[in-house]
Structure formats: C-alpha cells, structure tokens
Design a protein around this motif. Structure first.
Motif, PDB file in Angstrom:
ATOM      1  N   VAL A  86       2.044 -43.554  -7.831  1.00  0.00           N
ATOM      2  CA  VAL A  86       2.500 -42.368  -8.583  1.00  0.00           C
ATOM      3  C   VAL A  86       2.683 -42.712 -10.053  1.00  0.00           C
ATOM      4  O   VAL A  86       2.315 -41.937 -10.947  1.00  0.00           O
ATOM      5  CB  VAL A  86       3.808 -41.818  -7.981  1.00  0.00           C
ATOM      6  N   GLU A  87       3.247 -43.901 -10.331  1.00  0.00           N
ATOM      7  CA  GLU A  87       3.509 -44.312 -11.709  1.00  0.00           C
ATOM      8  C   GLU A  87       2.223 -44.549 -12.501  1.00  0.00           C
ATOM      9  O   GLU A  87       2.254 -44.562 -13.725  1.00  0.00           O
ATOM     10  CB  GLU A  87       4.369 -45.574 -11.727  1.00  0.00           C
ATOM     11  N   MET A  88       1.106 -44.731 -11.807  1.00  0.00           N
ATOM     12  CA  MET A  88      -0.179 -44.857 -12.517  1.00  0.00           C
ATOM     13  C   MET A  88      -0.500 -43.587 -13.286  1.00  0.00           C
ATOM     14  O   MET A  88      -1.073 -43.630 -14.378  1.00  0.00           O
ATOM     15  CB  MET A  88      -1.324 -45.140 -11.528  1.00  0.00           C
ATOM     16  N   PHE A  89      -0.149 -42.447 -12.717  1.00  0.00           N
ATOM     17  CA  PHE A  89      -0.573 -41.163 -13.266  1.00  0.00           C
ATOM     18  C   PHE A  89       0.541 -40.415 -13.997  1.00  0.00           C
ATOM     19  O   PHE A  89       0.262 -39.621 -14.895  1.00  0.00           O
ATOM     20  CB  PHE A  89      -1.120 -40.271 -12.142  1.00  0.00           C
ATOM     21  N   ILE A  90       1.783 -40.657 -13.599  1.00  0.00           N
ATOM     22  CA  ILE A  90       2.916 -39.946 -14.201  1.00  0.00           C
ATOM     23  C   ILE A  90       3.725 -40.943 -15.023  1.00  0.00           C
ATOM     24  O   ILE A  90       4.068 -42.013 -14.517  1.00  0.00           O
ATOM     25  CB  ILE A  90       3.795 -39.300 -13.113  1.00  0.00           C
ATOM     26  N   PRO A  91       4.027 -40.637 -16.298  1.00  0.00           N
ATOM     27  CA  PRO A  91       4.701 -41.616 -17.180  1.00  0.00           C
ATOM     28  C   PRO A  91       6.182 -41.792 -16.896  1.00  0.00           C
ATOM     29  O   PRO A  91       7.045 -41.557 -17.744  1.00  0.00           O
ATOM     30  CB  PRO A  91       4.459 -41.030 -18.575  1.00  0.00           C
ATOM     31  N   ILE A  92       6.502 -42.176 -15.662  1.00  0.00           N
ATOM     32  CA  ILE A  92       7.893 -42.422 -15.284  1.00  0.00           C
ATOM     33  C   ILE A  92       7.989 -43.781 -14.607  1.00  0.00           C
ATOM     34  O   ILE A  92       6.977 -44.377 -14.234  1.00  0.00           O
ATOM     35  CB  ILE A  92       8.441 -41.334 -14.323  1.00  0.00           C
ATOM     36  N   ARG A  93       9.192 -44.277 -14.455  1.00  0.00           N
ATOM     37  CA  ARG A  93       9.439 -45.504 -13.697  1.00  0.00           C
ATOM     38  C   ARG A  93      10.582 -45.217 -12.716  1.00  0.00           C
ATOM     39  O   ARG A  93      11.648 -44.764 -13.116  1.00  0.00           O
ATOM     40  CB  ARG A  93       9.816 -46.649 -14.638  1.00  0.00           C
ATOM     41  N   PHE A  94      10.320 -45.453 -11.424  1.00  0.00           N
ATOM     42  CA  PHE A  94      11.350 -45.250 -10.409  1.00  0.00           C
ATOM     43  C   PHE A  94      12.371 -46.376 -10.499  1.00  0.00           C
ATOM     44  O   PHE A  94      12.016 -47.553 -10.594  1.00  0.00           O
ATOM     45  CB  PHE A  94      10.724 -45.211  -9.017  1.00  0.00           C
ATOM     46  N   MET A  95      13.651 -46.027 -10.455  1.00  0.00           N
ATOM     47  CA  MET A  95      14.719 -46.992 -10.601  1.00  0.00           C
ATOM     48  C   MET A  95      15.218 -47.452  -9.230  1.00  0.00           C
ATOM     49  O   MET A  95      15.006 -46.789  -8.206  1.00  0.00           O
ATOM     50  CB  MET A  95      15.886 -46.375 -11.391  1.00  0.00           C
ATOM     51  N   ALA A  96      15.907 -48.601  -9.223  1.00  0.00           N
ATOM     52  CA  ALA A  96      16.399 -49.186  -7.973  1.00  0.00           C
ATOM     53  C   ALA A  96      17.434 -48.296  -7.289  1.00  0.00           C
ATOM     54  O   ALA A  96      17.580 -48.335  -6.061  1.00  0.00           O
ATOM     55  CB  ALA A  96      16.999 -50.559  -8.258  1.00  0.00           C
ATOM     56  N   ASP A  97      18.149 -47.460  -8.073  1.00  0.00           N
ATOM     57  CA  ASP A  97      19.184 -46.609  -7.486  1.00  0.00           C
ATOM     58  C   ASP A  97      18.637 -45.297  -6.925  1.00  0.00           C
ATOM     59  O   ASP A  97      19.396 -44.422  -6.506  1.00  0.00           O
ATOM     60  CB  ASP A  97      20.268 -46.314  -8.521  1.00  0.00           C
ATOM     61  N   GLY A  98      17.307 -45.159  -6.934  1.00  0.00           N
ATOM     62  CA  GLY A  98      16.691 -43.955  -6.392  1.00  0.00           C
ATOM     63  C   GLY A  98      16.340 -42.915  -7.432  1.00  0.00           C
ATOM     64  O   GLY A  98      15.641 -41.949  -7.131  1.00  0.00           O
TER      65      GLY A  98
END
Length: 271
Positions: A86-98
């Motif tokens: 998902v992060e390849m296409f959307i400029p976000i980073r999922f965090m460890a806290d969800g």
C-alpha cells in the motif's frame, strides 16, 4: 582534517509553505512543459495534441520513479507485506501503534522514472497518432532541465550523498553526519544543465534529426553514462549493494546506455 575548510550544508527543508524537493520538481517540470510547447510550435504541431502531454509525463515519471525505487532498492520492505505494498502507491507510512503518518513519496528512482516516462509516451502517441520518435526527441531535448532541478531537490534534502572525501569543494551534510563528502547531487545537476544547453544548441543546428530518435538516444547515452561513473563518488543507497561488483544505479544504467547508442546509430528518416 579541518572541517572549517568545507561547505557546511543544512538548509531548511521548508520554503515558506513549500518543501524544497517538491518545489524543485515543480520548477523542473514547468520548464520542460514550456520548452516542449515551444518545440511543438516550431514543428507546427496542433495545440490540442500537446495539451494531454503533461498529464501523461507527470503520471509516468512519478509512478515509474516510485515503483522503480520500491522494486529495485527496497523489495524486502515493499513486496513482502500488505502495508508495504500500500505504501508503494499512497504517500503514507503505517505506524507501530496502528495509526499512519503522511510522509510523501520517500524514495524515487530515476531509472524507474525514465522507464515510466517511455511507457507513458507510448500511450500518449497511441492516443494522438503522433510519431513516437518525434515525441521522444522533443521530450529528450527538454529533459536536462527537469533532471537538473530534481537533483537540486535531492541536494536541498541532503539525500543521495557522496562518499567521504578531502576535495576542497566537499559538503558537510549536517543532517547526515559531520564528515566532508562529495556533493554527488550537485555534480549531476551541473551535468544535466550542460546537457540541456547542448541539446538546445544541437536542435537548432540539426532540426532534421528531430523525429529520427537521435536526440532521445543521445539523451539516454549522456545521462546514464554520466550516472554510471558518478556512482563511484556516491554512497550506496541500500546495504545489499555492498556485495555487488557494481551498485544498483550502475547496473540499471547499462541497458539505457545500450538503448541510447542503438537509437543514435540506427538508420531511419525523420517521422
């Protein structure tokens, strides 16, 4: 080693409401847009055929550069989990806290951007019925401006840094460490600016070659030959490259150099 002898580099990432990297991308693309529009005008190509070109180029470069980085440089992260994909296409980073955080597209590869641009231009000519070689040559003549500003953006971000050196023009990238390093981004920016002036001069002297693929071939050969050798002054971007005889940038440059030579020396009339 006297650190006072070198250029200390730590500009603010922000420029008013803008980020320097994004601003450099915008300026580079805008200049290329104006230059190609002028070329279309010189060649008496209808405005309605030019109008969709920017959209194709922007999407092709961005998507190709992003996928190129993710697939060639960080496949273990982006191709082994749903979050990474998902992060390849959307400029976000999922965090460890969800949760998640907007980070922009951190990682764009010029080789992927070049391939994405070529594919986008192929789709563009399928729609407009223009000659693929004429379109590629026109884009190639203006490419140096965009490439120059993208590397200036990397310089402003203190990324793609060079190896440690004692040359008097070394930069100390404070956001990285306090060691003097080759400003590889600046080397490339200067080389691409020179490429633009060469191409603009040649197209005035040899307009008959536009549409043969010669300018496109020369552009590929110049950029990726320079890129191959400049890699010797740059730090590797990912740890796995340390075990390779050439780094990933050099390996990916070789096919483009060969394609450039083929395009330059193939026998074909302008179309």
């Amino acid at each position: 080693m006297n650190l006072l002898n070198y250029i200390v580099w730590n500009p603010s990432i922000e420029f008013g409401p803008f980020r320097w990297y994004g601003l450099c991308w915008l300026v580079g693309l805008a200049l290329a847009y104006l230059l190609v529009k002028q070329l279309y005008k010189e060649q008496k190509i209808k405005d309605e055929l030019f109008d969709p070109l920017f959209f194709y180029c922007f999407i092709g470069i961005l998507l190709g550069a992003r996928l190129g980085h993710c697939i060639f440089y960080e496949p273990d992260y982006f191709l082994t989990s749903v979050k990474g994909f998902v992060e390849m296409f959307i400029p976000i980073r999922f965090m460890a806290d969800g949760g998640w955080k907007f980070v922009g597209y951190q990682g764009l590869a010029s080789h992927g951007g070049t391939l994405g641009l070529i594919i986008a231009l192929w789709l563009y000519v399928k729609k407009t019925k223009l000659s693929i070689w004429r379109v590629l040559d026109n884009i190639a003549i203006a490419t140096g401006t965009t490439a120059c500003f993208i590397r200036l953006g990397n310089l402003m971000n203190s990324e793609i840094i060079g190896k440690i050196t004692d040359v008097p023009w070394a930069f100390i990238f404070e956001r990285v460490d306090m060691m003097p390093r080759h400003p590889g981004q600046l080397y490339e920016a200067i080389a691409y600016a020179i490429l633009f002036f060469i191409m603009w001069y040649l197209h005035k002297r040899m307009p008959e070659k536009i549409g043969t693929g010669w300018y496109f071939g020369f552009c590929l050969f110049y950029i990726f030959t320079f890129r191959f050798f400049i890699e010797y002054t740059k730090e590797i971007q990912e740890a796995f490259e340390a075990s390779l005889p050439l780094d990933m940038g050099q390996i990916l440059s070789i096919p483009f150099i060969i394609i450039g030579l083929i395009c330059m020396f193939r026998k074909q009339k302008a179309s």
